[in-house]
Design a protein around this motif. Sequence first.
Motif, PDB file in Angstrom:
ATOM      1  N   LEU A   1       0.816  -1.204   0.000  1.00 20.27           N
ATOM      2  CA  LEU A   1       0.000   0.000   0.000  1.00 20.27           C
ATOM      3  C   LEU A   1       0.852   1.258   0.000  1.00 20.27           C
ATOM      4  O   LEU A   1       0.324   2.361   0.021  1.00 20.27           O
ATOM      5  N   GLY A   2       2.173   1.070  -0.014  1.00 19.58           N
ATOM      6  CA  GLY A   2       3.047   2.232   0.009  1.00 19.58           C
ATOM      7  C   GLY A   2       3.360   2.611   1.439  1.00 19.58           C
ATOM      8  O   GLY A   2       2.522   2.462   2.331  1.00 19.58           O
ATOM      9  N   VAL A   3       4.590   3.047   1.642  1.00 20.06           N
ATOM     10  CA  VAL A   3       5.000   3.345   3.012  1.00 20.06           C
ATOM     11  C   VAL A   3       5.754   4.661   3.045  1.00 20.06           C
ATOM     12  O   VAL A   3       6.276   5.118   2.030  1.00 20.06           O
ATOM     13  N   THR A   4       5.792   5.235   4.232  1.00 19.47           N
ATOM     14  CA  THR A   4       6.712   6.331   4.475  1.00 19.47           C
ATOM     15  C   THR A   4       7.850   5.751   5.296  1.00 19.47           C
ATOM     16  O   THR A   4       7.761   4.603   5.760  1.00 19.47           O
ATOM     17  N   ALA A   5       8.873   6.519   5.498  1.00 18.77           N
ATOM     18  CA  ALA A   5      10.014   6.041   6.291  1.00 18.77           C
ATOM     19  C   ALA A   5       9.547   5.604   7.672  1.00 18.77           C
ATOM     20  O   ALA A   5      10.104   4.691   8.268  1.00 18.77           O
TER      21      ALA A   5
END
Lengths: 263, 247
Positions: A207-211
Motif C-alpha cells: 500500500l506504500g509506506v513512508t520512512a
Amino acid sequence: MALSKRKKAMYMRYAMYVVSIAFLVAVILFIDWERLGNAMFRWNIVKEQFPDILTKAAKNTVVFTILGFAGGLSFGLLFALMRLSSIRAYRWFAATYIEIFRGIPLLVTLLILGFGIPIATGWKWPNPYLQGAIPLSLVASAYMAETIRAGIEAVPKGQMEAARSLGMSYTRAMTTIIIPQALRIIVPPLTNEFVLLIKDTSLISVLGVTAATKDLARFGRDGVNQTANATPLIVAGLVYLAMTLPLTQLVAWMERKTKAMSR
Amino acid sequence: MSSDVVVSLQDLHKSFGSNHVLRGIDLEVTRGEVVCIIGPSGSGKSTLLRCVNMLETPSSGTITVLGRELTDIDCDIDEARSKIGMVFQSFNLFPHMTALENVSVSQRKVLKRNAKEAEETSRSLLARVGLQDKENSYPAQLSGGQQQRVAIARALAMNPDVMLFDEATSALDPELVGDVLSVMQALAQEGMTMLVVTHEMGFAKNVADRVVFMDAGVIVERGSPQQVIGAPKEERTQSFLSSVLNH
C-alpha cells in the motif's frame, strides 16, 4: 532372502543415516561459502541494520500485528456468536462474510480496501496504520471466527443446560461458563493465528509506506536496494524468527500441557 | 388451584420432528411431595422432566410452577428456573471451577450474594452432602458419586422450591449409587418437593409418596408405591416391573 522383516527395517534405517550424512558432507564441501557469505551475510551490513530494524521496522510489524489481532479477535468473536445465533439472518450474514474473506487472498483484499475504496469513493484513510491494519483484521476475523466457533461448540451441551437451570441468562451463561472453557481450547490455535498475522503484515507495504511506517519485510527489501546485497533480508528473516519461534514453542508447550491434563 | 401445588402440567405434548414423545401428560406435584417417574427407556420420562424447567419447550399444553405459567411467552424463564433445582445424569459440573466455586457461582451471579456469604453457604451445603473436605477439588479429581453430590449442592444453593432429578444415579458405578441416594433420601425427609426420574425401584418404593409409570409418552398408571410397584393393575406396568425386578 533370509532377511526377516525387522532385520530389513534395521538395515534400511542404517542406509538412511548414511545417505543423510553423505548429503550433508556434500553440501558443506561443494558450496562456495565465501561467495555465499559475501552475498548474503556481510557483518558490516548486518551491523548497519541496527538499531533501525528493531526500533522502527520491527516496531511497525508489531503495531500492525497487534492492531490486526485485536480487531480480528473482537470481530471474530462477534461473527462466531452470530454463526451460533438462533436468528437465521445473523447466521447467514456471518457465514457469507467468513466465506468471502477466507476465499480472497489477503493481498487482493489489501489492495481493494487500501486503494480501491478510496479511488471509488474519494474517501481517504485517515491513518496509514489503519489503512493496513483494518483490512488485515477483517481477514483475520474471518479465520478467528471459525476457530472461536469450533471452541464454543466443543464445550458440551450439558454445560449450557446446567448454567441455564441455575437461572443464568444466555449471556451470563456464555460469559461465565461457556467462553472460559472455550478459551482454553482456542488459545493454542489463536496463538498460531497470531504467528500467521506477524508474517502477513509483510504484505501491507504494497500500500506504500513512508520512512516511519516501514515494516520488517519492506525494511529488508529497501536495504537490499541500498546495499546491492541480500544481507538485510536475511537479518529481517532472523528478526521474524525471533518473534515467531517463542510463540510456536509456547503453542507446543500449551498443547503438551492440555494433553497431560486430559489424560 | 390450591396454593400448595408446586408443579402442574396440563395436557403436555412434545414432538421432535415426527417423533411424538409426550402425548398428553397431566401431573400435579404438591409441596413436600416426592414423585418418582419410572418407565422403560424412550418412554418420555426424561423429556417430561426437562419440560418442567423448560430445557425442552413443549409443543402444546401448559406448565405451571409455583403459580407461574412457564409456557406463557411473558414469563421470565431465568427467574422461574432459579427456583427449580435440576440434577443431571451426567452431573454437568463446571470443569474449570472447584467444588466450592461450582456451588457458589450461581449465588454470586444470579442471587448477587457477596463472595463471603456465597462461600459460607456453599461450605455448609458441601458439608450437607458429605464433601466438606473436597471444596478445593476440581470435578476431574472427584469420583462420579462425589461429582453428583456437588451437583446436588449446587442446585440447592439457589434455595429451590422443587428439585428435579434426571436419572441422577444412572451414570454411576454401582458402589457409588448408595451415597447419592442417601443424600436424596435425606432431602426428601427434610420436606423438599422432588420429581425424580429413576431406575432405582428400591428408592421409588421406600422414598416416593407417589409413583408414576410412563410408557410411550403417556402416564399409564399412578398411585402410591405400594399400588404401582407392589400391586400394579395395568399389564404394561406389570411386564415392565417384572423385567426390571426379576434379574
